[in-house]
Design a protein around this motif. Structure first.
Motif, PDB file in Angstrom:
ATOM      1  N   GLN A 124      52.898  17.994  82.229  1.00  0.00           N
ATOM      2  CA  GLN A 124      53.500  17.575  80.958  1.00  0.00           C
ATOM      3  C   GLN A 124      54.878  16.973  81.223  1.00  0.00           C
ATOM      4  N   GLU A 136      55.471   7.754  76.769  1.00  0.00           N
ATOM      5  CA  GLU A 136      54.148   7.912  76.158  1.00  0.00           C
ATOM      6  C   GLU A 136      53.317   6.649  76.337  1.00  0.00           C
ATOM      7  N   ASP A 175      50.958  12.330  75.429  1.00  0.00           N
ATOM      8  CA  ASP A 175      51.829  12.819  74.356  1.00  0.00           C
ATOM      9  C   ASP A 175      53.022  13.536  74.968  1.00  0.00           C
ATOM     10  N   PRO A 231      55.851  15.914  73.465  1.00  0.00           N
ATOM     11  CA  PRO A 231      56.327  16.535  72.226  1.00  0.00           C
ATOM     12  C   PRO A 231      57.815  16.907  72.226  1.00  0.00           C
ATOM     13  N   VAL A 275      62.937  18.373  69.763  1.00  0.00           N
ATOM     14  CA  VAL A 275      61.515  18.176  69.435  1.00  0.00           C
ATOM     15  C   VAL A 275      61.357  16.774  68.859  1.00  0.00           C
ATOM     16  N   ASP A 322      59.755  15.173  66.560  1.00  0.00           N
ATOM     17  CA  ASP A 322      58.908  15.290  65.376  1.00  0.00           C
ATOM     18  C   ASP A 322      58.756  13.916  64.703  1.00  0.00           C
TER      19      ASP A 322
END
Ligand code: SF4
Length: 210
Positions: free
Chosen positions: A92, A121, A127, A129, A145, A147
């Motif tokens: 990740q 990305e 992804d 996050p 984050v 978002d």
């Protein structure tokens, strides 16, 4: 999709979010004044990039990676991208941007970091996050984050920064608290120019009335 000739620097988004006039002074007029603060910031970034890649347990650390987004028309470098090994063996990505000072009241640093994540990305087809901002003054990481709200704010900042740079116009200064920490205060002269403008509009009003 942007043509590579029209790419803008990732850092321009941070400058735009801090102050559109600062962004235009740097990226349109090519004004850049090195002072103690900017020199410290530049040296810190150079040190981070020079440290090279390494692995620590389940984390692989890559420094100075090149980034780009065709969708947003952005190009630049990441200070650090960590790759965290997951339970299923995949990795990740987690970008970490180093900043000299301390967390800011505005979103400019978060927007720059989120723009890095959007580049990653697109490049990795993955992804991302979350990431982090590391501040030299507090020696602490601030987790960020990515978002929906921050992603939309970042995409809008990219669009507006492109528009500003393509216009070739530098907005007039608006003096605000942020000016006190701006590296281009001496070049911009926000108070002087604002005062000159109010004298000009006063004279124009007087002439209109007579
Ligand atoms: S001094 Fe203020 S108005 Fe001028 S570029 Fe800096 S932040 Fe913007």
């Amino acid at each position: 999709m942007y043509n590579p000739d029209d790419f803008i620097m990732l850092s321009a988004l941070q400058h735009y979010a801090f102050c559109p006039r600062q962004c235009a002074l740097i990226h349109v007029e090519q004004v850049w004044l090195e002072n103690r603060l900017t020199a410290e910031g530049r040296i810190m970034h150079e040190h981070v990039h020079e440290e090279g890649d390494e692995s620590r347990g389940n984390v692989r650390i890559e420094r100075g990676s090149s980034l780009r987004s065709l969708r947003l028309g952005l190009i630049g470098k990441a200070d650090v991208v960590e790759y965290h090994r997951q339970a299923d063996g995949t990795w990740q990505a987690y970008p970490v941007e180093h900043k000299r000072g301390k967390p800011k009241a505005d979103h400019s640093d978060k927007i720059q970091l989120c723009a890095q994540a959007l580049c990653l990305e697109e490049m990795l087809n993955a992804d991302i996050p979350a990431g982090a901002l590391f501040y030299g003054k507090t020696r602490r990481r601030l987790d960020v984050v990515f978002d929906e709200a921050l992603r939309l704010e970042t995409q809008e900042a990219a669009r507006l920064t492109h528009e500003l740079i393509e216009s070739g116009q530098t907005p007039r200064p608006v003096y605000a608290k942020r000016c006190e920490s701006c590296s281009l205060m001496a070049e911009c002269m926000p108070k002087t120019i604002q005062k000159k403008r109010s004298v000009e509009s006063y004279l124009k009003r007087m002439l209109d009335e007579t």
